[in-house]
Write a protein that holds these residues in place. Structure first.
Motif, PDB file in Angstrom:
ATOM      1  N   GLN A   1       0.848  -1.188   0.000  1.00 29.09           N
ATOM      2  CA  GLN A   1       0.000   0.000   0.000  1.00 29.09           C
ATOM      3  C   GLN A   1       0.884   1.239   0.000  1.00 29.09           C
ATOM      4  N   LYS A   2       0.259   2.403  -0.142  1.00 29.31           N
ATOM      5  CA  LYS A   2       1.036   3.635  -0.258  1.00 29.31           C
ATOM      6  C   LYS A   2       1.143   4.409   1.051  1.00 29.31           C
ATOM      7  N   MET A   3       0.221   4.166   1.977  1.00 28.51           N
ATOM      8  CA  MET A   3       0.221   4.927   3.211  1.00 28.51           C
ATOM      9  C   MET A   3       1.226   4.338   4.198  1.00 28.51           C
ATOM     10  N   HIS A   4       1.988   5.218   4.850  1.00 28.72           N
ATOM     11  CA  HIS A   4       2.910   4.909   5.952  1.00 28.72           C
ATOM     12  C   HIS A   4       4.161   4.171   5.509  1.00 28.72           C
ATOM     13  N   ALA A   5       4.017   3.029   4.867  1.00 27.18           N
ATOM     14  CA  ALA A   5       5.181   2.235   4.489  1.00 27.18           C
ATOM     15  C   ALA A   5       4.896   1.620   3.137  1.00 27.18           C
ATOM     16  N   ARG A   6       5.908   1.561   2.286  1.00 28.54           N
ATOM     17  CA  ARG A   6       5.750   0.959   0.966  1.00 28.54           C
ATOM     18  C   ARG A   6       6.986   0.125   0.682  1.00 28.54           C
ATOM     19  N   GLY A   7       6.779  -1.159   0.421  1.00 27.21           N
ATOM     20  CA  GLY A   7       7.907  -2.063   0.220  1.00 27.21           C
ATOM     21  C   GLY A   7       8.277  -2.734   1.536  1.00 27.21           C
ATOM     22  N   PRO A   8       9.515  -3.293   1.603  1.00 25.62           N
ATOM     23  CA  PRO A   8       9.910  -4.024   2.815  1.00 25.62           C
ATOM     24  C   PRO A   8       9.831  -3.134   4.061  1.00 25.62           C
ATOM     25  N   MET A   9       9.209  -3.655   5.133  1.00 20.83           N
ATOM     26  CA  MET A   9       9.049  -2.898   6.374  1.00 20.83           C
ATOM     27  C   MET A   9      10.078  -3.321   7.401  1.00 20.83           C
ATOM     28  N   GLY A  10      11.011  -2.442   7.705  1.00 21.45           N
ATOM     29  CA  GLY A  10      12.016  -2.712   8.729  1.00 21.45           C
ATOM     30  C   GLY A  10      11.742  -1.875   9.968  1.00 21.45           C
ATOM     31  N   LEU A  11      12.807  -1.548  10.680  1.00 23.29           N
ATOM     32  CA  LEU A  11      12.674  -0.841  11.956  1.00 23.29           C
ATOM     33  C   LEU A  11      12.052   0.544  11.787  1.00 23.29           C
ATOM     34  N   GLU A  12      12.501   1.285  10.779  1.00 24.60           N
ATOM     35  CA  GLU A  12      12.007   2.655  10.628  1.00 24.60           C
ATOM     36  C   GLU A  12      10.510   2.678  10.377  1.00 24.60           C
ATOM     37  N   GLU A  13      10.015   1.702   9.630  1.00 25.99           N
ATOM     38  CA  GLU A  13       8.592   1.630   9.316  1.00 25.99           C
ATOM     39  C   GLU A  13       7.772   1.277  10.555  1.00 25.99           C
ATOM     40  N   LEU A  14       8.421   0.844  11.621  1.00 25.97           N
ATOM     41  CA  LEU A  14       7.728   0.554  12.882  1.00 25.97           C
ATOM     42  C   LEU A  14       7.740   1.765  13.815  1.00 25.97           C
ATOM     43  N   THR A  15       8.063   2.913  13.279  1.00 26.71           N
ATOM     44  CA  THR A  15       8.019   4.134  14.088  1.00 26.71           C
ATOM     45  C   THR A  15       7.031   5.124  13.490  1.00 26.71           C
ATOM     46  N   THR A  16       6.601   6.065  14.334  1.00 26.52           N
ATOM     47  CA  THR A  16       5.889   7.240  13.858  1.00 26.52           C
ATOM     48  C   THR A  16       6.734   8.431  14.305  1.00 26.52           C
ATOM     49  N   THR A  17       6.212   9.632  14.229  1.00 30.57           N
ATOM     50  CA  THR A  17       7.016  10.790  14.621  1.00 30.57           C
ATOM     51  C   THR A  17       6.267  11.606  15.661  1.00 30.57           C
ATOM     52  N   LYS A  18       7.010  12.463  16.322  1.00 25.68           N
ATOM     53  CA  LYS A  18       6.433  13.399  17.274  1.00 25.68           C
ATOM     54  C   LYS A  18       7.140  14.750  17.050  1.00 25.68           C
TER      55      LYS A  18
END
Lengths: 431, 431
Positions: free
Chosen positions: B403-420
């Protein structure tokens, strides 16, 4: 929002989205110069046709006044020459911002000799459901076009003639630049069914952003089959710490509560450390009363505030439901807390995850607060009202995301992109 | 996946998620050293208890064999000492990767003197629904712990004793390090209802990732009230261009199609430019046949391939549905295309948005293809099989987002974070 949806309307909205997607493929490959030229011409055209837009807006305003729209909503609906000019200036600002499309997020050479790039690309077709604020139509169109996206808009019924006039100007400018006018289109002709169709159009619309009251947002989140980004619910807190500078705390609370009460980044709750409650509460209650704010006070703060004589004081005991309520009005909940931990626990339990502020001079308390508060934005010694795309330097904003996926906080150009990995090889196969 | 859900089970799963959220708040503030120490001990403990895990796995394997599980699935279910060791090695690799938590995404000084930082923070509680691959349990636990997240797991029924043994080892190691074992917990005890509860637990679970077959993914996407990231559907294409180097194209097609057929990054379709079809198709069809691959051929490729004599050729005319089918088997769809445009249009119309490859030496064709293909990953002169978190240097992967939202392609550590966002002020209020 959940009206019956006719097959005919659904098919028509999907067809519009597919036309938009087709046109978006051309826009996605357009140079930044071409997109900026388009935006600058949109800005000029809006000003050139301000009289037409203002005339359409006058009809909408007149109908709204006849239907007894509140003064606050009427003000939001107004789109006069001054506001058109300032909206056009916003479009020029978006043109001046860096283009996120094509920027490289990560890039490396893999051990096998391949070159791997992750670059930003437009999302595709964005759907936007919003209420009767005509400037949003232009802001959203500008942000979407600059970031290479098409957009389908469903504006509030009350602004339909204003939006029609505005979108007409944008459509003609798109055509002048050789773009398909389906890039920025409205589903208002389908009435409320248009909104329902946008929510159902999975596979046709890539992202749906609702912007407006809590009822609108909830309806979209609960009913949409298309990916949604929730925006705008703001039960924002200010915590005045034991070591807070009260000369900073007072203007911050008054600004955050009273500068504009109907917006999502206005403060709704004040938590005060018990060590400074006796000193701070009478002062802040007095100033809040001067601004006509009604206080919903917990037992401790009620006792302290009512013990001193304050003119025109409006105070009632807080009920449990108050702590979860976004007033969007001249009302505030006040609670005395025993310590920093209680403040953080209260906020994480009751906040909508928008913006919280701490007023403190204590390094360790600030570190604790900023790390442990689970919201999109944490302010230190500053007003919650700064949570805003413009204030953050992002240009106009699409909305303020209160969710954690994809975007969190003000959504600008970058949040309107996704990424694509490109691997450049020389014949590599996987061992 | 859409079984009835008892109130009791739902309440129990929500309570588990809330316990996990509570423990996650401590993990979120733990130093990278502490998290890495934990992961290294998890890796050692898995190897130390490999015999117990293997014994549990033997019981699962025996039951699965009795219930006539296919050889391919049985192989995926196997978790013997070698695989446990290689999974433990994966945990050590995750420990060696940079910690995304706290990294600054953007930072600036605002015109009003405030300092504004956007930093990466954990998402919170991640839910994972997956099928019977015991290594996924460990991979996901390692990625979530390193990125500061708690995780609730629903593994396949067939692997339940293996997962129980594995999670027991992880729980004891968490406790040894002073962490609550609710950080990595399984809802398998609730059976299929556990998965349904995870999907409904909005406000308790922050993100749900399904990993498995198309049916599983579809059920989760359609029924979840929790934000979902879709993974893994891979109708991947290889396009051999008019100016493709056929000596590269042949090994790329054979590797992408046959190295492992049951995985999402295997090639499912081959598009060949008509200028090279006469030369390339007989060669590739011969090699595919040698590997036991059945060809679903369009009219043009059928004519070319059947005109030459190929031993053991398995070929059938392609039907319309073939172009949208992910075979996950020794089958491939082949089509001759007139030009680059036709190839791009075909792919964007039929792809699941996972990975597409072009084989070409033509600079302009490559630029067109990489820009216009709307998929998570585009490969140039390389096998589609490289779309993989490990291959991309991300460590173990949670899944591959299509999908295009949040993560696209292989999901590693960075894709398991959000921001503040954190704004540091000195008393600023909004003018």
């Amino acid at each position: 929002m959940t009206d019956e949806l006719s097959e005919k309307t659904f098919a028509a909205v999907c067809a519009m989205a597919d036309d938009a997607a087709c046109a978006q493929r051309t826009l996605a490959r357009s140079s930044t110069d071409l997109k900026n030229g388009l935006l600058l011409d949109v800005a000029d055209a809006l000003e050139d046709h301000a009289a037409d837009i203002e005339a359409a807006n006058a009809l909408d305003m007149s109908d709204a006044a006849d239907s007894a729209m509140s003064v606050g909503l009427l003000d939001r609906l107004r789109f006069d020459a001054d506001r058109i000019a300032s909206t056009a200036e916003g479009v020029r600002h978006v043109a001046s911002l860096p283009d996120p499309v094509g920027t490289m997020v990560r890039g490396c050479n893999l051990p096998n000799g391949m070159r791997l790039n992750q670059v930003r690309v437009p999302i595709g077709v964005v759907g936007m459901i919003y209420e009767a604020r005509p400037n949003v139509t232009v802001d959203v169109a500008a942000l979407c076009l600059k970031s290479g996206n098409a957009v389908l808009l469903r504006g509030g019924h009350a602004a339909r003639r204003t939006n029609e006039a505005t979108l007409g100007v944008i459509a003609r400018t798109l055509a002048d630049h050789g773009f398909d006018s389906s890039l920025v289109a409205s589903v208002d002709a389908f009435g409320r069914e248009g909104a329902t169709a946008l929510m159902q159009a999975r596979g046709h619309v890539d992202l749906l952003v609702p912007r407006g009251g809590a009822g609108l947002i909830r309806a979209v989140v609960e009913n949409a089959k298309v990916p949604v980004i929730e925006t705008g619910a703001g039960n924002c807190h200010i915590y005045v710490d034991a070591r807070g500078d009260l000369t900073k705390a007072l203007p911050i609370v008054i600004n955050a509560k009273t500068q504009r009460v109907g917006v999502c980044n206005a403060a709704e709750k004040l938590l005060v450390h018990r060590d400074v409650a006796e000193e701070f509460l009478p002062v802040v209650a007095n100033e809040l009363s001067r601004h006509g704010v009604t206080i919903h006070a917990d037992e401790a703060s009620l006792a302290i505030i009512t013990a001193v004589g304050i003119d025109d004081l409006r105070i009632v005991p807080a009920e449990a439901a108050d702590w979860d309520t976004e007033y969007l009005d001249y009302e505030i909940g006040i609670r005395v807390v025993d310590d920093l931990d209680s403040a953080i626990d209260h906020i994480n339990a009751h906040s909508t995850g928008h913006t919280e502020a701490i007023v403190s001079e204590d390094y360790s308390a600030i570190e604790e607060f900023t790390q442990r508060i689970d919201s999109a934005v944490v302010m230190v010694n500053a007003s919650t009202r700064f949570t805003d795309g413009g204030m953050f330097g992002l240009g106009a904003e699409l909305g303020i995301s209160t969710q954690k996926m994809h975007a969190r906080g003000p959504m600008g150009l970058e949040e309107l992109t996704t990424t694509k990995w490109i691997g450049y090889g020389t014949g590599q196969i996987r061992p």
